[in-house]
Design an enzyme around this catalytic site. Structure first.
Site, PDB file in Angstrom:
ATOM      1  N   ASP A   1      -1.681   6.583   6.274  1.00 59.57           N
ATOM      2  CA  ASP A   1      -2.797   5.778   5.860  1.00 59.57           C
ATOM      3  C   ASP A   1      -3.034   4.781   6.847  1.00 59.57           C
ATOM      4  O   ASP A   1      -2.110   3.953   7.377  1.00 59.57           O
ATOM      5  CB  ASP A   1      -2.168   5.015   4.690  1.00 59.57           C
ATOM      6  CG  ASP A   1      -3.137   3.884   4.174  1.00 59.57           C
ATOM      7  OD1 ASP A   1      -4.182   3.803   4.741  1.00 59.57           O
ATOM      8  OD2 ASP A   1      -2.901   3.234   3.360  1.00 59.57           O
TER       9      ASP A   1
ATOM     10  N   LYS B   1     -12.022  -1.963   6.673  1.00 54.88           N
ATOM     11  CA  LYS B   1     -11.260  -2.811   7.612  1.00 54.88           C
ATOM     12  C   LYS B   1     -11.666  -2.542   9.219  1.00 54.88           C
ATOM     13  O   LYS B   1     -12.045  -3.801   9.734  1.00 54.88           O
ATOM     14  CB  LYS B   1      -9.825  -2.545   7.638  1.00 54.88           C
ATOM     15  CG  LYS B   1      -8.921  -2.679   6.458  1.00 54.88           C
ATOM     16  CD  LYS B   1      -9.394  -2.861   5.083  1.00 54.88           C
ATOM     17  CE  LYS B   1      -8.616  -3.334   3.938  1.00 54.88           C
ATOM     18  NZ  LYS B   1      -7.638  -2.451   3.343  1.00 54.88           N
TER      19      LYS B   1
ATOM     20  N   TRP C   1       1.052  -1.205   0.209  1.00 52.25           N
ATOM     21  CA  TRP C   1       0.040  -0.205  -0.136  1.00 52.25           C
ATOM     22  C   TRP C   1       0.900   1.134  -0.045  1.00 52.25           C
ATOM     23  O   TRP C   1       0.507   2.091  -0.716  1.00 52.25           O
ATOM     24  CB  TRP C   1      -0.911   0.168   1.147  1.00 52.25           C
ATOM     25  CG  TRP C   1      -1.926  -0.902   0.952  1.00 52.25           C
ATOM     26  CD1 TRP C   1      -2.261  -2.124   1.975  1.00 52.25           C
ATOM     27  CD2 TRP C   1      -2.940  -1.502   0.023  1.00 52.25           C
ATOM     28  NE1 TRP C   1      -3.185  -3.120   1.438  1.00 52.25           N
ATOM     29  CE2 TRP C   1      -3.544  -2.648   0.179  1.00 52.25           C
ATOM     30  CE3 TRP C   1      -3.222  -0.492  -1.192  1.00 52.25           C
ATOM     31  CZ2 TRP C   1      -4.484  -2.889  -0.402  1.00 52.25           C
ATOM     32  CZ3 TRP C   1      -4.261  -1.203  -1.928  1.00 52.25           C
ATOM     33  CH2 TRP C   1      -4.889  -2.234  -1.556  1.00 52.25           C
TER      34      TRP C   1
END
Ligand SMILES: *Cc1c(COP(=O)(O)O)cnc(C)c1O
Length: 361
Positions: A172, A196, A101
């Site tokens: 993030d 999530k 990511w």
């Protein structure tokens, strides 16, 4: 009703009381004769939900009042692009590369064609650790330092945020937002896709410190500048109402069970249970990350061989444990134990794993 223990990395398990409340509200939201997903986003009932979700993010997660909370679409992946679009004209920025990511965020910064540096990376060992402070090469004049606080695919997590010497951190937090108490002192911005640890897919929450919102890039499309989201309170166009409503319910649930303190305690207990067992039988359940960097949200491990891993996943599925297959880029097993996974679920899983090891070693 037979609900499984869902260890999926995302979208992932939600608290049962939240699902029940959604079910209960769906035909007739609080006596108004329609559901929350059928009403105008300008209605009084939806407005209350929208404001309360923001209030609770401040209250429950401790986001200080000088941060603007916005709801975007396009996932965390859209933020990878919006962040450099909005800020990079102000100067160079640093990225720390701790996994797939992070790498995608860097790729999007590159597309903007503006100055950015990779100030640290753990790519050399397939991202099995978080670089320590002395492994970083941070620019004291950078506009911001971007990190991924929890690496969902590789199973690592920052225990302490890097010391940036006053340069704002942009984080993030897609896979560990709301998982533990947070100190916002060094934070310029956080963002997280909801799916999530907060709710269903469809909304990305961002909190941006007010000073970061000065001198944003000009000339961007309306939906790509943070100005629009802040000035219009994330209601420039139709927001993902259902996802925001669910986030509000999840935050109410966190508050009810005792706030971040309880959640953090549960997450630590789950980590102790699973990592404790893995340490004891490490020749069978081989954790893939360095101990100091291991994640309390996503636990990555290998079994003695790929064949056993396949049997493990099949047997676990039969026993009522889902979502355990490792990400396709790394293989193996991944146990995602977000906030809504009860300690009991991890306890049962470790018992299953104990049995499985005895039968297969
Ligand atoms: C899942 C994930 C993303 C991608 O999120 P999307 O909402 O699918 O764009 C980004 N970063 C991290 C850390 C993630 O876990």
């Amino acid at each position: 009703m037979a609900r499984i223990y869902n260890f999926s990395a995302g979208p992932s398990t939600l608290p049962l009381p939240v699902l029940e409340e959604i079910q209960n509200d769906l035909l007739d939201y609080k006596g108004v004769g329609l559901s929350i997903i059928e009403m105008s986003h300008r209605s009084k009932d939806y407005s209350e939900v929208h404001q309360e979700a923001k209030n609770l993010l401040h209250e429950v997660f401790g986001i200080p009042k000088n941060y603007k909370i916005i709801f975007c679409t396009g996932g965390a992946s859209m933020q990878f692009a919006m962040i450099p679009m909005n800020f990079l004209h102000q100067g160079s920025c640093d990225y720390i590369d701790t996994g797939a990511w992070s790498a995608k965020a860097i790729k999007e910064a590159k597309i903007q064609g503006k100055a950015h540096r990779v100030a640290g990376s753990s790519k050399d060992t397939n991202y099995n650790y978080i670089p320590s402070q002395d492994q970083l090469d941070l620019d004291p004049n950078a506009r911001f330092v971007h990190i991924t606080t929890n690496n969902t695919i590789f199973g690592t997590q920052y225990k302490n945020l890097p010391d940036t010497g006053g340069v704002p951190l942009v984080c993030d937090m897609s896979s560990d937002i709301l998982s533990k108490k947070m100190d916002f002192d060094s934070i310029g911005m956080i963002y997280a896709g909801a799916q999530k640890n907060m709710g269903p897919a469809g909304v990305t929450v961002a909190a941006i410190r007010e000073d970061m919102l000065e001198n944003l890039a000009e000339g961007l499309p309306s939906l790509l500048t943070y100005k629009t989201f802040v000035n219009k309170d994330s209601l420039f166009n139709t927001p993902p109402c259902f996802a925001i409503y669910t986030i509000k319910l999840v935050l109410e649930w966190i508050k009810k069970v005792g706030g971040m303190e309880t959640i953090q305690k549960w997450n630590e207990e789950k980590g102790d249970l699973l990592y404790g067992m893995m340490e004891k039988y490490s020749e069978f359940y081989n954790g893939t990350t360095e101990k100091e960097s291991r994640s309390l949200m996503n636990v990555t491990l290998r079994l003695p061989n790929v064949e056993l891993e396949k049997i493990f996943i099949a047997d676990a599925t039969k026993a009522g444990f889902g979502g355990l297959k490792g990400h396709r880029s790394v293989g193996g097993i991944r146990v995602s134990m977000y906030n809504a996974m009860p300690v009991e679920g991890v306890k049962k899983l470790t018992e299953f794993m104990d049995d499985f090891r005895k039968k297969n070693s």
